[in-house]
Design a protein around this motif. Structure first.
Motif, PDB file in Angstrom:
ATOM      1  N   SER A   1      61.013  54.925  63.250  1.00  0.00           N
ATOM      2  CA  SER A   1      61.754  54.899  64.510  1.00  0.00           C
ATOM      3  C   SER A   1      62.827  53.818  64.502  1.00  0.00           C
ATOM      4  O   SER A   1      62.684  52.788  63.835  1.00  0.00           O
ATOM      5  CB  SER A   1      60.788  54.654  65.676  1.00  0.00           C
ATOM      6  N   GLU A   2      63.876  54.055  65.259  1.00  0.00           N
ATOM      7  CA  GLU A   2      64.964  53.090  65.384  1.00  0.00           C
ATOM      8  C   GLU A   2      64.495  51.756  65.959  1.00  0.00           C
ATOM      9  O   GLU A   2      65.090  50.713  65.674  1.00  0.00           O
ATOM     10  CB  GLU A   2      66.081  53.660  66.276  1.00  0.00           C
ATOM     11  N   ASN A   3      63.431  51.785  66.779  1.00  0.00           N
ATOM     12  CA  ASN A   3      62.997  50.523  67.402  1.00  0.00           C
ATOM     13  C   ASN A   3      61.611  50.101  66.913  1.00  0.00           C
ATOM     14  O   ASN A   3      60.794  49.599  67.662  1.00  0.00           O
ATOM     15  CB  ASN A   3      63.024  50.614  68.936  1.00  0.00           C
ATOM     16  N   ASP A   4      61.386  50.291  65.620  1.00  0.00           N
ATOM     17  CA  ASP A   4      60.146  49.822  65.008  1.00  0.00           C
ATOM     18  C   ASP A   4      60.207  48.299  64.896  1.00  0.00           C
ATOM     19  O   ASP A   4      61.027  47.748  64.162  1.00  0.00           O
ATOM     20  CB  ASP A   4      59.991  50.457  63.615  1.00  0.00           C
ATOM     21  N   GLY A   5      59.322  47.612  65.638  1.00  0.00           N
ATOM     22  CA  GLY A   5      59.329  46.155  65.644  1.00  0.00           C
ATOM     23  C   GLY A   5      58.653  45.539  64.444  1.00  0.00           C
ATOM     24  O   GLY A   5      58.699  44.317  64.263  1.00  0.00           O
ATOM     25  N   ASN A   6      58.015  46.341  63.614  1.00  0.00           N
ATOM     26  CA  ASN A   6      57.307  45.847  62.439  1.00  0.00           C
ATOM     27  C   ASN A   6      58.100  46.111  61.168  1.00  0.00           C
ATOM     28  O   ASN A   6      58.252  45.237  60.323  1.00  0.00           O
ATOM     29  CB  ASN A   6      55.927  46.529  62.358  1.00  0.00           C
ATOM     30  N   PHE A   7      58.618  47.326  61.042  1.00  0.00           N
ATOM     31  CA  PHE A   7      59.292  47.754  59.817  1.00  0.00           C
ATOM     32  C   PHE A   7      60.452  48.634  60.255  1.00  0.00           C
ATOM     33  O   PHE A   7      60.322  49.850  60.376  1.00  0.00           O
ATOM     34  CB  PHE A   7      58.296  48.519  58.945  1.00  0.00           C
ATOM     35  N   GLY A   8      61.576  48.000  60.535  1.00  0.00           N
ATOM     36  CA  GLY A   8      62.701  48.678  61.156  1.00  0.00           C
ATOM     37  C   GLY A   8      63.381  49.712  60.277  1.00  0.00           C
ATOM     38  O   GLY A   8      63.039  49.889  59.095  1.00  0.00           O
ATOM     39  N   PRO A   9      64.378  50.418  60.833  1.00  0.00           N
ATOM     40  CA  PRO A   9      65.034  51.509  60.094  1.00  0.00           C
ATOM     41  C   PRO A   9      65.727  51.061  58.813  1.00  0.00           C
ATOM     42  O   PRO A   9      65.759  51.817  57.837  1.00  0.00           O
ATOM     43  CB  PRO A   9      66.028  52.075  61.112  1.00  0.00           C
ATOM     44  N   ASP A  10      66.272  49.845  58.776  1.00  0.00           N
ATOM     45  CA  ASP A  10      66.910  49.370  57.548  1.00  0.00           C
ATOM     46  C   ASP A  10      65.875  49.204  56.435  1.00  0.00           C
ATOM     47  O   ASP A  10      66.113  49.593  55.285  1.00  0.00           O
ATOM     48  CB  ASP A  10      67.629  48.043  57.794  1.00  0.00           C
ATOM     49  N   ALA A  11      64.715  48.631  56.785  1.00  0.00           N
ATOM     50  CA  ALA A  11      63.645  48.482  55.800  1.00  0.00           C
ATOM     51  C   ALA A  11      63.143  49.855  55.360  1.00  0.00           C
ATOM     52  O   ALA A  11      62.847  50.074  54.173  1.00  0.00           O
ATOM     53  CB  ALA A  11      62.503  47.652  56.387  1.00  0.00           C
ATOM     54  N   ALA A  12      63.047  50.794  56.317  1.00  0.00           N
ATOM     55  CA  ALA A  12      62.585  52.146  55.986  1.00  0.00           C
ATOM     56  C   ALA A  12      63.536  52.810  54.995  1.00  0.00           C
ATOM     57  O   ALA A  12      63.098  53.461  54.030  1.00  0.00           O
ATOM     58  CB  ALA A  12      62.466  52.983  57.252  1.00  0.00           C
ATOM     59  N   ARG A  13      64.836  52.652  55.221  1.00  0.00           N
ATOM     60  CA  ARG A  13      65.813  53.263  54.315  1.00  0.00           C
ATOM     61  C   ARG A  13      65.737  52.619  52.919  1.00  0.00           C
ATOM     62  O   ARG A  13      65.872  53.308  51.896  1.00  0.00           O
ATOM     63  CB  ARG A  13      67.222  53.141  54.897  1.00  0.00           C
TER      64      ARG A  13
END
Length: 388
Positions: free
Chosen positions: A237-249
């Motif tokens: 999710s865009e507002n993941d407070g643990n592992f945000g979208p940049d980390a996911a990408r």
């Protein structure tokens, strides 16, 4: 279309168990009030392991009318922020997700891993034990230990007469997502696809304070890509407070670079809630279930069928232009209700509060738009035989 999110009612815990299938301690199946088409049971899986035997609490859900062996959907949870909260994790908390998979034709098995809730095993293994230090090697081991429970649970479930262990999918949220990727890296027989929902791991101290950079799991998660070609779906999710979208990408790109097969979806912010809880939040389920259905079809795996949608359209003489809109209903989480006005105006709604709130919301929306009385056309995945 209107969605209602309410706090799920507390589920009664079943304490009287009777022995049944070898490896299982089982309570008799029953149909939930808002899901009469389903049967579910709370059970314990008896796990045999080199370091000692233990039991894992599980919730097993399937269609009541299903015959023969069903493909298996193994679901597992994340980790709460505080170690003291591990005891609160129970299998019924995953009932909403398990029911959504059961409606898609699966024997849905929601497993509580070691050290959580009433599951047994060596105390501390799935918590912040010594090996779960802030380095790549220990984080890989962390996810691998979690995957041990999933692999062993599958061995027990495979002994059921209603389980087809040659067709298995694994779905996990947060730490559970990482565990599912670690399971895929073992090339477990029968595992056809994996769904990673906000897969990550937050290392904290006893007070819940962050003890490791939030992007530290990137290398550990990416490493599993070099060991498997099992198709995977990743939803963050865009507002993941643990592992945000940049980390996911970043981790997705690294996983693919190492040979892993992965489709990444970034869901919109799940405000006001933290998007890291995408696995369990109703708004999160709305997004990942919509991504799940085409992913399963691409792997030739079961989900709701086009024939179900065709039958609904025929019964109510709905035009072809309605089809994409109706597909949104079929992919939506349950409980849900679709209603229709005499002039053909439809509406639908879902509610974690149950079928009645979902129906009331759908009727309100329909009658406001149509300026006339509306009637239920479908409840969950069952066509209403006679409008009422």
């Amino acid at each position: 279309m209107k969605f209602i999110s309410t706090i799920a009612a507390a589920m009664a815990l079943i304490t009287t168990m009777a022995a049944s299938t070898p490896g299982l301690t089982q309570a008799g199946p029953a149909s939930p009030s808002d899901h009469p088409a389903l049967l579910e049971e709370i059970t314990f899986l008896d796990i045999r392991a080199p370091g000692g035997n233990y039991r894992l609490e599980a919730l097993i859900v399937r269609l009541a009318a299903a015959k023969g062996r069903l493909p298996v959907a193994l679901l597992t949870h994340g980790k709460p922020r505080l170690p003291s909260e591990l005891v609160n994790m129970r299998a019924p908390l995953m009932a909403p997700q398990a029911r959504d998979l059961a409606y898609r034709g699966y024997l849905a098995v929601a497993v509580v891993r070691r050290g959580y809730g009433v599951s047994g095993g060596t105390t501390g293994q799935p918590t912040n034990a010594a090996y779960a230090r802030c380095n790549d090697a220990d984080l890989r081991r962390y996810f691998s230990v979690e995957a041990d429970d999933l692999e062993r649970a599958l061995r027990v479930v495979a002994g059921r007469g209603d389980a087809d262990a040659t067709q298995v999918i694994a779905i996990g949220g947060s730490v559970g997502g990482g565990a599912a990727l670690a399971l895929a890296a073992r090339n477990t027989p029968g595992l056809k696809a994996v769904v990673n929902l906000a897969g990550a791991m937050r290392l904290t101290d006893a007070q819940g304070q962050l003890a490791c950079p939030q992007d530290m799991p990137i290398a550990a998660l990416a490493s599993f890509g070099s060991q498997t070609r099992t198709p995977t779906l990743w939803v963050y999710s865009e507002n993941d407070g643990n592992f945000g979208p940049d980390a996911a990408r970043k981790v997705h790109a690294a996983y693919v670079a190492q040979g892993g097969v992965a489709t990444l979806k970034i869901a919109p912010s799940l405000q006001p809630a933290d998007g890291h809880n995408i696995f369990e939040l109703p708004a999160g389920r709305q997004h990942w279930l919509a991504a799940l259905d085409p992913f399963l079809r691409a792997q030739n795996l079961p989900t709701w069928s086009a024939q179900q949608l065709d039958a609904l359209m025929r019964k109510y003489n709905m035009p072809a232009t309605r089809r994409p809109w109706l597909e949104g209903y079929f992919s939506l989480y349950t409980p849900k209700v679709l209603v229709r006005a005499p002039n053909g105006v439809p509406s639908y709604s879902a509610s974690t509060g149950g079928l009645e709130p979902a129906q009331r919301s759908a009727l309100d929306s329909c009658e406001k738009a149509a300026k006339m009385a509306c009637n239920p056309a479908m409840k969950n995945f069952d066509i209403v035989s006679t409008p009422n």
